[in-house]
Design a protein around this motif. Structure first.
Motif, PDB file in Angstrom:
ATOM      1  N   SER A  41     -41.916  15.272 -32.638  1.00 56.55           N
ATOM      2  CA  SER A  41     -41.758  13.865 -33.012  1.00 56.55           C
ATOM      3  C   SER A  41     -40.932  13.107 -31.978  1.00 56.55           C
ATOM      4  O   SER A  41     -41.224  11.955 -31.657  1.00 56.55           O
ATOM      5  CB  SER A  41     -41.124  13.738 -34.398  1.00 56.55           C
ATOM      6  N   ALA A  42     -39.905  13.750 -31.437  1.00 58.63           N
ATOM      7  CA  ALA A  42     -39.062  13.099 -30.433  1.00 58.63           C
ATOM      8  C   ALA A  42     -39.811  12.949 -29.113  1.00 58.63           C
ATOM      9  O   ALA A  42     -39.710  11.915 -28.451  1.00 58.63           O
ATOM     10  CB  ALA A  42     -37.772  13.881 -30.236  1.00 58.63           C
ATOM     11  N   ILE A  43     -40.569  13.961 -28.716  1.00 56.21           N
ATOM     12  CA  ILE A  43     -41.282  13.862 -27.435  1.00 56.21           C
ATOM     13  C   ILE A  43     -42.390  12.815 -27.516  1.00 56.21           C
ATOM     14  O   ILE A  43     -42.639  12.097 -26.548  1.00 56.21           O
ATOM     15  CB  ILE A  43     -41.798  15.224 -26.928  1.00 56.21           C
ATOM     16  N   LYS A  44     -43.025  12.686 -28.676  1.00 59.28           N
ATOM     17  CA  LYS A  44     -44.031  11.626 -28.837  1.00 59.28           C
ATOM     18  C   LYS A  44     -43.386  10.258 -28.685  1.00 59.28           C
ATOM     19  O   LYS A  44     -43.943   9.358 -28.053  1.00 59.28           O
ATOM     20  CB  LYS A  44     -44.742  11.745 -30.184  1.00 59.28           C
ATOM     21  N   MET A  45     -42.198  10.092 -29.258  1.00 62.76           N
ATOM     22  CA  MET A  45     -41.477   8.831 -29.119  1.00 62.76           C
ATOM     23  C   MET A  45     -41.056   8.638 -27.665  1.00 62.76           C
ATOM     24  O   MET A  45     -41.178   7.545 -27.109  1.00 62.76           O
ATOM     25  CB  MET A  45     -40.257   8.811 -30.039  1.00 62.76           C
ATOM     26  N   GLY A  46     -40.572   9.707 -27.029  1.00 66.52           N
ATOM     27  CA  GLY A  46     -40.195   9.636 -25.613  1.00 66.52           C
ATOM     28  C   GLY A  46     -41.377   9.250 -24.735  1.00 66.52           C
ATOM     29  O   GLY A  46     -41.240   8.447 -23.808  1.00 66.52           O
ATOM     30  N   GLU A  47     -42.548   9.807 -25.032  1.00 67.46           N
ATOM     31  CA  GLU A  47     -43.762   9.464 -24.274  1.00 67.46           C
ATOM     32  C   GLU A  47     -44.112   7.986 -24.452  1.00 67.46           C
ATOM     33  O   GLU A  47     -44.511   7.317 -23.499  1.00 67.46           O
ATOM     34  CB  GLU A  47     -44.933  10.343 -24.707  1.00 67.46           C
ATOM     35  N   GLN A  48     -43.951   7.493 -25.659  1.00 61.96           N
ATOM     36  CA  GLN A  48     -44.254   6.081 -25.913  1.00 61.96           C
ATOM     37  C   GLN A  48     -43.281   5.181 -25.139  1.00 61.96           C
ATOM     38  O   GLN A  48     -43.690   4.183 -24.546  1.00 61.96           O
ATOM     39  CB  GLN A  48     -44.188   5.786 -27.409  1.00 61.96           C
ATOM     40  N   VAL A  49     -42.002   5.551 -25.126  1.00 60.12           N
ATOM     41  CA  VAL A  49     -41.007   4.781 -24.372  1.00 60.12           C
ATOM     42  C   VAL A  49     -41.328   4.858 -22.881  1.00 60.12           C
ATOM     43  O   VAL A  49     -41.302   3.846 -22.171  1.00 60.12           O
ATOM     44  CB  VAL A  49     -39.574   5.278 -24.663  1.00 60.12           C
ATOM     45  N   PHE A  50     -41.680   6.056 -22.395  1.00 65.72           N
ATOM     46  CA  PHE A  50     -42.016   6.220 -20.977  1.00 65.72           C
ATOM     47  C   PHE A  50     -43.235   5.382 -20.601  1.00 65.72           C
ATOM     48  O   PHE A  50     -43.212   4.651 -19.605  1.00 65.72           O
ATOM     49  CB  PHE A  50     -42.264   7.702 -20.651  1.00 65.72           C
ATOM     50  N   GLN A  51     -44.300   5.493 -21.384  1.00 68.61           N
ATOM     51  CA  GLN A  51     -45.527   4.764 -21.070  1.00 68.61           C
ATOM     52  C   GLN A  51     -45.329   3.246 -21.124  1.00 68.61           C
ATOM     53  O   GLN A  51     -45.841   2.520 -20.274  1.00 68.61           O
ATOM     54  CB  GLN A  51     -46.664   5.181 -22.016  1.00 68.61           C
ATOM     55  N   SER A  52     -44.576   2.766 -22.085  1.00 67.60           N
ATOM     56  CA  SER A  52     -44.342   1.323 -22.161  1.00 67.60           C
ATOM     57  C   SER A  52     -43.455   0.867 -21.006  1.00 67.60           C
ATOM     58  O   SER A  52     -43.629  -0.229 -20.472  1.00 67.60           O
ATOM     59  CB  SER A  52     -43.768   0.910 -23.518  1.00 67.60           C
ATOM     60  N   THR A  53     -42.523   1.715 -20.588  1.00 69.43           N
ATOM     61  CA  THR A  53     -41.677   1.405 -19.428  1.00 69.43           C
ATOM     62  C   THR A  53     -42.520   1.298 -18.172  1.00 69.43           C
ATOM     63  O   THR A  53     -42.399   0.336 -17.403  1.00 69.43           O
ATOM     64  CB  THR A  53     -40.593   2.494 -19.256  1.00 69.43           C
ATOM     65  N   VAL A  54     -43.391   2.269 -17.959  1.00 69.37           N
ATOM     66  CA  VAL A  54     -44.283   2.235 -16.794  1.00 69.37           C
ATOM     67  C   VAL A  54     -45.165   0.997 -16.845  1.00 69.37           C
ATOM     68  O   VAL A  54     -45.332   0.299 -15.841  1.00 69.37           O
ATOM     69  CB  VAL A  54     -45.137   3.531 -16.720  1.00 69.37           C
ATOM     70  N   SER A  55     -45.689   0.692 -18.022  1.00 65.83           N
ATOM     71  CA  SER A  55     -46.544  -0.487 -18.185  1.00 65.83           C
ATOM     72  C   SER A  55     -45.792  -1.765 -17.828  1.00 65.83           C
ATOM     73  O   SER A  55     -46.308  -2.629 -17.118  1.00 65.83           O
ATOM     74  CB  SER A  55     -47.065  -0.545 -19.620  1.00 65.83           C
ATOM     75  N   GLU A  56     -44.563  -1.886 -18.307  1.00 66.83           N
ATOM     76  CA  GLU A  56     -43.761  -3.073 -18.016  1.00 66.83           C
ATOM     77  C   GLU A  56     -43.471  -3.220 -16.527  1.00 66.83           C
ATOM     78  O   GLU A  56     -43.586  -4.309 -15.962  1.00 66.83           O
ATOM     79  CB  GLU A  56     -42.413  -3.018 -18.755  1.00 66.83           C
ATOM     80  N   LEU A  57     -43.099  -2.123 -15.900  1.00 68.36           N
ATOM     81  CA  LEU A  57     -42.663  -2.187 -14.501  1.00 68.36           C
ATOM     82  C   LEU A  57     -43.796  -2.218 -13.491  1.00 68.36           C
ATOM     83  O   LEU A  57     -43.558  -2.480 -12.312  1.00 68.36           O
ATOM     84  CB  LEU A  57     -41.722  -1.014 -14.193  1.00 68.36           C
ATOM     85  N   THR A  58     -45.015  -1.949 -13.932  1.00 74.42           N
ATOM     86  CA  THR A  58     -46.126  -1.922 -12.979  1.00 74.42           C
ATOM     87  C   THR A  58     -47.226  -2.930 -13.293  1.00 74.42           C
ATOM     88  O   THR A  58     -48.251  -2.939 -12.629  1.00 74.42           O
ATOM     89  CB  THR A  58     -46.757  -0.507 -12.914  1.00 74.42           C
ATOM     90  N   SER A  59     -47.011  -3.761 -14.286  1.00 72.53           N
ATOM     91  CA  SER A  59     -48.033  -4.758 -14.620  1.00 72.53           C
ATOM     92  C   SER A  59     -48.014  -5.878 -13.590  1.00 72.53           C
ATOM     93  O   SER A  59     -47.108  -5.966 -12.757  1.00 72.53           O
ATOM     94  CB  SER A  59     -47.812  -5.312 -16.026  1.00 72.53           C
ATOM     95  N   ASP A  60     -49.007  -6.733 -13.644  1.00 69.42           N
ATOM     96  CA  ASP A  60     -49.078  -7.868 -12.721  1.00 69.42           C
ATOM     97  C   ASP A  60     -47.893  -8.802 -12.910  1.00 69.42           C
ATOM     98  O   ASP A  60     -47.404  -9.409 -11.963  1.00 69.42           O
ATOM     99  CB  ASP A  60     -50.388  -8.638 -12.920  1.00 69.42           C
TER     100      ASP A  60
END
Length: 189
Positions: A64-83
């Motif tokens: 459950s924690a790693i799934k949450m960590g993955e969601q935080v990681f993916q949203s972070t990457v999305s924020e920092l690499t979007s247009d």
């Protein structure tokens, strides 16, 4: 394409606490943003062992924690690499006291700096603007709220500091962070 959403502070806090992990959402997010901004590869799972070592003595996290960590990681990457680069820091929101928000920001900044260290930031190759941004962040990490001062004024100053942190982080990310390469040769029919 669906936009990846950052989970709420309380959802991340609950997942981490329920898993018995002694890390706050602010610490986790700061660490991840630091690693991503420092050049961590975005397309593999190299962030997980670094997080495990740093937060749980090398032991993996419960599902459950790693799934949450993955969601935080993916949203972070999305924020920092979007247009349109956006950085929403995972710190307590304005329903919390100014002291709690300031503590969350301090945790976030300290762990951002640690995240840069985990990906072995080389300061000898850093630009002057990156060095200045890092020095500013180190100074901000030591700031505190004085309960005896005017809280309205402290609130306004906190918002200014928060915006300055974003600018410093984006400056560092612009120089060191990985980019997502979009294939512009695709044709839509």
């Amino acid at each position: 394409m669906s936009e990846i959403k950052m989970p709420t502070f309380l959802a991340v806090e609950s997942a981490l606490k329920d898993s018995g992990l002694a890390v706050t959402p602010s610490e986790l997010h700061g660490l991840l943003v630091g690693m991503v901004s420092g050049g961590l590869p975005l397309d593999d799972q190299t962030w997980k062992p670094l997080i495990y070592d740093y937060t749980n003595e090398g032991m993996g996290w419960p599902d459950s924690a790693i799934k949450m960590g993955e969601q935080v990681f993916q949203s972070t990457v999305s924020e920092l690499t979007s247009d349109v680069i956006v950085l929403e820091m995972l710190i307590p929101d304005d329903t919390e006291t100014l002291m709690n928000r300031a503590d969350g920001l301090s945790e976030w900044v300290n762990h951002f700096i640690s995240g840069l260290g985990l990906v072995e930031l080389k300061m000898d190759k850093a630009s002057e603007s990156l060095k200045e941004a890092l020095l500013d962040l180190e100074e901000i990490a030591r700031l505190g709220i004085d309960e005896d001062d005017d809280l309205e004024e402290q609130e306004a100053l906190f918002e200014q500091v928060l915006e300055h942190v974003r600018i410093c982080v984006l400056t560092i990310h612009a120089e060191l962070g990985q980019r997502v390469h979009k294939d512009s040769s695709k044709t839509v029919h």
